[in-house]
Motif scaffolding. Structure first.
Motif, PDB file in Angstrom:
ATOM      1  N   ALA A  55       0.876  -1.173   0.000  1.00  0.00           N
ATOM      2  CA  ALA A  55       0.000   0.000   0.000  1.00  0.00           C
ATOM      3  C   ALA A  55       0.919   1.230   0.000  1.00  0.00           C
ATOM      4  CB  ALA A  55      -0.890  -0.017   1.237  1.00  0.00           C
ATOM      5  N   TYR A  56       0.689   2.147  -0.894  1.00  0.00           N
ATOM      6  CA  TYR A  56       1.508   3.353  -0.967  1.00  0.00           C
ATOM      7  C   TYR A  56       0.822   4.463  -0.194  1.00  0.00           C
ATOM      8  CZ  TYR A  56       4.205   0.925  -4.503  1.00  0.00           C
ATOM      9  OH  TYR A  56       4.990   0.011  -5.138  1.00  0.00           O
ATOM     10  N   LEU A  57       1.507   4.971   0.850  1.00  0.00           N
ATOM     11  CA  LEU A  57       0.911   6.033   1.670  1.00  0.00           C
ATOM     12  C   LEU A  57       1.800   7.283   1.606  1.00  0.00           C
ATOM     13  CD1 LEU A  57      -0.130   3.983   4.842  1.00  0.00           C
ATOM     14  CD2 LEU A  57      -1.517   4.548   2.833  1.00  0.00           C
ATOM     15  N   THR A  58       1.169   8.423   1.790  1.00  0.00           N
ATOM     16  CA  THR A  58       1.900   9.693   1.782  1.00  0.00           C
ATOM     17  C   THR A  58       2.306  10.047   3.221  1.00  0.00           C
ATOM     18  OG1 THR A  58       0.508  10.397  -0.041  1.00  0.00           O
ATOM     19  CG2 THR A  58       1.797  12.109   1.084  1.00  0.00           C
ATOM     20  N   LEU A  59       3.605  10.262   3.412  1.00  0.00           N
ATOM     21  CA  LEU A  59       4.121  10.605   4.746  1.00  0.00           C
ATOM     22  C   LEU A  59       3.890  12.094   4.984  1.00  0.00           C
ATOM     23  CD1 LEU A  59       5.765   9.633   7.225  1.00  0.00           C
ATOM     24  CD2 LEU A  59       7.822  10.292   5.971  1.00  0.00           C
ATOM     25  N   VAL A  60       3.060  12.417   5.999  1.00  0.00           N
ATOM     26  CA  VAL A  60       2.728  13.829   6.201  1.00  0.00           C
ATOM     27  C   VAL A  60       3.435  14.450   7.404  1.00  0.00           C
ATOM     28  CG1 VAL A  60       0.476  13.656   5.058  1.00  0.00           C
ATOM     29  CG2 VAL A  60       0.662  13.239   7.527  1.00  0.00           C
ATOM     30  N   GLY A  61       4.254  13.667   8.114  1.00  0.00           N
ATOM     31  CA  GLY A  61       4.973  14.270   9.240  1.00  0.00           C
ATOM     32  C   GLY A  61       5.444  13.238  10.250  1.00  0.00           C
ATOM     33  N   GLU A  62       6.023  13.744  11.355  1.00  0.00           N
ATOM     34  CA  GLU A  62       6.547  12.890  12.418  1.00  0.00           C
ATOM     35  C   GLU A  62       5.889  13.320  13.728  1.00  0.00           C
ATOM     36  OE1 GLU A  62      10.817  12.921  12.770  1.00  0.00           O
ATOM     37  OE2 GLU A  62      10.797  11.943  14.732  1.00  0.00           O
ATOM     38  N   VAL A  63       5.445  12.346  14.488  1.00  0.00           N
ATOM     39  CA  VAL A  63       4.830  12.659  15.780  1.00  0.00           C
ATOM     40  C   VAL A  63       5.946  12.962  16.785  1.00  0.00           C
ATOM     41  CG1 VAL A  63       3.488  11.724  17.696  1.00  0.00           C
ATOM     42  CG2 VAL A  63       2.798  11.231  15.340  1.00  0.00           C
ATOM     43  N   PRO A  64       5.918  14.119  17.453  1.00  0.00           N
ATOM     44  CA  PRO A  64       6.946  14.400  18.461  1.00  0.00           C
ATOM     45  C   PRO A  64       6.686  13.578  19.726  1.00  0.00           C
ATOM     46  CG  PRO A  64       5.308  16.138  18.446  1.00  0.00           C
ATOM     47  CD  PRO A  64       4.899  15.169  17.362  1.00  0.00           C
ATOM     48  N   MET A  65       7.747  13.304  20.484  1.00  0.00           N
ATOM     49  CA  MET A  65       7.560  12.586  21.756  1.00  0.00           C
ATOM     50  C   MET A  65       7.201  13.592  22.836  1.00  0.00           C
ATOM     51  SD  MET A  65       7.962   9.421  21.169  1.00  0.00           S
ATOM     52  CE  MET A  65       8.027   8.698  22.828  1.00  0.00           C
ATOM     53  N   GLN A  71      -2.883   8.758   3.916  1.00  0.00           N
ATOM     54  CA  GLN A  71      -1.772   9.420   4.603  1.00  0.00           C
ATOM     55  C   GLN A  71      -1.249   8.584   5.780  1.00  0.00           C
ATOM     56  OE1 GLN A  71      -3.367  13.271   5.727  1.00  0.00           O
ATOM     57  NE2 GLN A  71      -2.574  14.197   3.826  1.00  0.00           N
ATOM     58  N   CYS A  72       0.015   8.832   6.115  1.00  0.00           N
ATOM     59  CA  CYS A  72       0.581   8.193   7.318  1.00  0.00           C
ATOM     60  C   CYS A  72       1.545   9.165   7.973  1.00  0.00           C
ATOM     61  CB  CYS A  72       1.282   6.881   6.969  1.00  0.00           C
ATOM     62  SG  CYS A  72       2.823   7.094   6.054  1.00  0.00           S
ATOM     63  N   ALA A  73       1.955   8.835   9.233  1.00  0.00           N
ATOM     64  CA  ALA A  73       2.904   9.688   9.959  1.00  0.00           C
ATOM     65  C   ALA A  73       3.908   8.806  10.686  1.00  0.00           C
ATOM     66  CB  ALA A  73       2.172  10.586  10.954  1.00  0.00           C
ATOM     67  N   LEU A  74       5.158   9.242  10.668  1.00  0.00           N
ATOM     68  CA  LEU A  74       6.205   8.530  11.417  1.00  0.00           C
ATOM     69  C   LEU A  74       5.898   8.649  12.917  1.00  0.00           C
ATOM     70  CD1 LEU A  74       8.993   7.095  11.288  1.00  0.00           C
ATOM     71  CD2 LEU A  74      10.060   9.374  11.365  1.00  0.00           C
ATOM     72  N   ILE A  75       5.982   7.537  13.632  1.00  0.00           N
ATOM     73  CA  ILE A  75       5.665   7.569  15.067  1.00  0.00           C
ATOM     74  C   ILE A  75       6.647   6.674  15.813  1.00  0.00           C
ATOM     75  CG2 ILE A  75       3.953   5.680  15.000  1.00  0.00           C
ATOM     76  CD1 ILE A  75       2.226   7.416  16.937  1.00  0.00           C
ATOM     77  N   HIS A  76       6.987   7.059  17.063  1.00  0.00           N
ATOM     78  CA  HIS A  76       7.896   6.265  17.886  1.00  0.00           C
ATOM     79  C   HIS A  76       7.106   5.578  18.995  1.00  0.00           C
ATOM     80  CE1 HIS A  76      11.026   8.365  15.740  1.00  0.00           C
ATOM     81  NE2 HIS A  76      10.376   9.504  15.999  1.00  0.00           N
ATOM     82  N   THR A  77       7.695   4.550  19.557  1.00  0.00           N
ATOM     83  CA  THR A  77       7.011   3.838  20.643  1.00  0.00           C
ATOM     84  C   THR A  77       6.651   4.831  21.735  1.00  0.00           C
ATOM     85  OG1 THR A  77       8.443   1.957  20.169  1.00  0.00           O
ATOM     86  CG2 THR A  77       7.165   1.868  22.210  1.00  0.00           C
ATOM     87  N   GLY A  78       5.411   4.803  22.174  1.00  0.00           N
ATOM     88  CA  GLY A  78       4.985   5.701  23.228  1.00  0.00           C
ATOM     89  C   GLY A  78       4.440   7.010  22.699  1.00  0.00           C
ATOM     90  N   GLY A  79       4.580   7.257  21.403  1.00  0.00           N
ATOM     91  CA  GLY A  79       4.089   8.502  20.813  1.00  0.00           C
ATOM     92  C   GLY A  79       2.563   8.495  20.701  1.00  0.00           C
ATOM     93  N   MET A  80       1.989   9.709  20.584  1.00  0.00           N
ATOM     94  CA  MET A  80       0.534   9.866  20.519  1.00  0.00           C
ATOM     95  C   MET A  80       0.048   9.705  19.078  1.00  0.00           C
ATOM     96  SD  MET A  80      -1.685  13.179  21.661  1.00  0.00           S
ATOM     97  CE  MET A  80      -3.412  13.331  21.240  1.00  0.00           C
ATOM     98  N   LEU A  81      -1.007   8.925  18.915  1.00  0.00           N
ATOM     99  CA  LEU A  81      -1.545   8.722  17.576  1.00  0.00           C
ATOM    100  C   LEU A  81      -2.152  10.012  17.026  1.00  0.00           C
ATOM    101  CD1 LEU A  81      -1.099   5.686  17.409  1.00  0.00           C
ATOM    102  CD2 LEU A  81      -3.509   5.440  16.770  1.00  0.00           C
TER     103      LEU A  81
END
Lengths: 410, 410
Positions: free
Chosen positions: B77-87, B99-109
């Motif tokens: 599935a090809y998704l557009t990266l719209v940003g990164e979730v800050p911790m 769309q999708c967003a880069l997220i780290h463990t513990g980050g807010m959806l």
């Protein structure tokens, strides 16, 4: 120290960690009344024998046993009553053939008495005369000098955690001070940009620091002193400075990493920079708790724990508690409190990996039932709802409902 | 209160004692960091849900699950990266279809994201485009709001002894103070003309006070505060005055009698004079510890223990510890730590009487072996040499070598 290249089983990982620690046993002398739960630094030897004098274990008459041989209800032995032994003082009496003395439980045997006849087996028709209705064997109803402990005997070995009987035993010997292992200081650092102290209002995206407190309580329970260094940002230099300070002040340092892989990598790099040999194990074959970091820096254990509160407590139980046992000089002897229970459901597990599962115990007519408390390792209340943990050994592919398991009580 | 007219079995004797106690629950609010081992006075309810926001449990990409349905290695599935979730901050993003967003463990959806794809199941050939190689189900790799606890939910019941997970759980909720039961004060009096304080030189015929200290440690372990009133002579009025003072100051009073029958009788008479209803049980069908006195004076438990140190500790475990549990408001839930072990020798016992025998544990390939530590009840080091106690129930005439027994760890 690349992560997860080789996952060591927990026992092997522990062996590697302990083999590099250089314990510096430090002792202190404290009041015996304050020593419950502390660990003896040296073996304790009896300065003299206990009891210090031959004591009666019953209320009755101190006799020379030979004078009572053959005595019975129909043929009593007639003895002359020569006095009464005072409590808490020397007997002040000596018996010759045919004589006896009134004695109370705990009283000191007169000279040349070697047995006590219970008052129930005597009668007295005339003053100063006692009829003994049953023969007494030499030593009967008497505590001999040294029957509890003999002068010079080791009464408490080194490395023993003091319980109520040992506290009483020390006092019985007049030892109202005792040398114990100093309580190891364990520095606690939390890292992670999302972590805030418990007292602040939570912003969106933030979580409170749980590990500094749950781990602190575990360390206290294990005999250590938790020293909290607060929450550090995911920033290499700030973390390094705080960790170096903790390493200087403490005997063990624990850093709980933030949850993300980058936070864990940063923690590993900081730990590796603190001293030689640095990181020994990065990744342990256990669930929860795989991303564990075990290091020794200049002789002191430095442990990087996963940020998830359940993982952190499980891993601290597997690695921090054994390190504290070594630093306290605890002997391996005493068994871990655990209960046998019957598992209520199947527990699947991956072969080759050790798993720890939280369970709740319920009493049943057949004994305890262990019911798994399922919950992700991020959920601290999973453990609060549980009575203890069950280990699924690496060689198993799971445990079956109905199987008897050992529950390690938390 | 004639002694030994009727010997009650320990459980019946305990029932009589507890039925007359009028507990006055008193609570105090303390710092959660100081609350390990304390007992909750009230149930604790979550002031809000945990987690407070939807969190990722992995490192990867926050997605709308529907956008990934059908994705595979061969058909990503090809998704557009719209940003990164800050911790540690609000996500600050909202996803629309594709769309999708880069997220780290513990980050807010981000808003409208409902799953996270692990970074391992993604690749990125072009900037701002992410190829998802596996479908994600809604909720996958996400901790929902309230998944740990829901606002208002009881998270710790009243009457629970706080362990490390509860300490962490309280902090997770920002509860850095907690209401706990006040620790009951237990007055300890020793009587007996032969008993002297531990610090003095022993004269002939004298023994040191052991019980004030071994019992003090047991009380501490059970969550009480021992208050020592010293050693009283076998003299009715002196003992009565001291006991009345202790009863005024404390929640429970324990008098360990001197060893002789007259000292025990005097103790019983003094206890009976302290308040209503007075002595309830005089003599329990147990060994060691038969001459136990159980009383309630104006709502408070007053317990007369045999002077022998082994008897005193065994009986305190049977009667004083349960009284403290009632005063602390401890729920019956948590199991007593004990171990199953295989008895190494026959243990004879008198039918109808409950016996407690000290044992030492040894590990063997078949599990623990329990070896009796024989010793008269006057010998405190019998218990110091033991790991725990085995109960021989009244209906048994003994236990046999090879039998599996429960060892209550001391």
């Amino acid at each position: 120290m690349p992560e997860f290249l080789e996952l060591l089983p927990p026992p092997d990982a522990l062996k590697v960690l302990l083999s590099h620690i250089i314990p510096e046993p430090q002792t202190e002398q404290i009041e015996t009344t304050a020593a419950l739960g502390r660990v003896t630094a040296f073996s304790v030897n009896a300065p003299y024998s206990l009891p210090t004098f031959p004591r009666s274990t019953v209320d009755g008459y101190a006799v020379r046993a030979a004078d009572t041989f053959g005595a019975s209800d129909s043929l009593p032995a007639y003895l002359t009553l020569v006095g009464e032994v005072p409590m808490g003082a020397p007997a002040g009496l000596s018996l010759t053939a045919g004589q006896c003395a009134l004695i109370h439980t705990g009283g000191m045997l007169p000279d040349r008495a070697d047995a006590v006849v219970m008052v129930e087996y005597s009668q007295s028709a005339r003053p100063a005369e006692v009829e003994v209705l049953r023969a007494a064997a030499p030593g009967e109803n008497v505590l001999k000098v040294g029957e509890d402990v003999v002068a010079g005997q080791e009464v408490i070995p080194a490395g023993v955690r003091l319980r109520p009987p040992e506290i009483g035993g020390l006092m019985a010997l007049g030892l109202n001070r005792v040398s114990v292992a100093r309580r190891p200081r364990v520095g606690l650092l939390s890292s992670g940009d999302e972590v805030v102290p418990p007292e602040v209002e939570l912003g969106l995206g933030q979580v409170r620091d749980v590990n500094s407190y749950s781990l602190g309580a575990l360390i206290e329970q294990a005999g250590g002193i938790p020293v909290r260094y607060g929450i550090l940002p995911d920033h290499s230099e700030a973390l390094r400075v705080a960790a170096a300070r903790a390493l200087g002040d403490c005997d063990v340092v624990i850093i709980t990493a933030g949850s993300s892989a980058s936070s864990r990598d940063l923690t590993a790099a900081v730990i590796d920079s603190l001293g030689r040999p640095g990181v020994l194990v990065h990744g342990v074959d256990v669930r929860p708790g795989k991303p564990t970091i075990l290091a020794v820096c200049d002789g002191k254990a430095v442990i990087g724990l996963p940020g998830n509160p359940v993982s952190a407590l499980v891993i601290a139980g597997l690695f921090v508690v054994p390190v504290l046992r070594i630093l306290l000089g605890l002997q391996a002897g005493r068994p871990t409190p655990r209960l046998s229970a019957c598992l209520t459901t199947n527990l699947p597990s991956q072969a080759g990996r050790e798993d720890w599962v939280a369970v709740r115990l319920q009493e049943s007519p057949q004994g305890y039932l262990a019911e798994p408390v399922f919950g992700k390792s991020n959920l601290i209340f999973t453990l609060a709802r549980a009575d203890g943990m069950v280990r699924i050994p690496p060689e198993a592919t799971g445990l079956e409902a109905g199987q008897v398991v050992e529950v390690y009580l938390s």
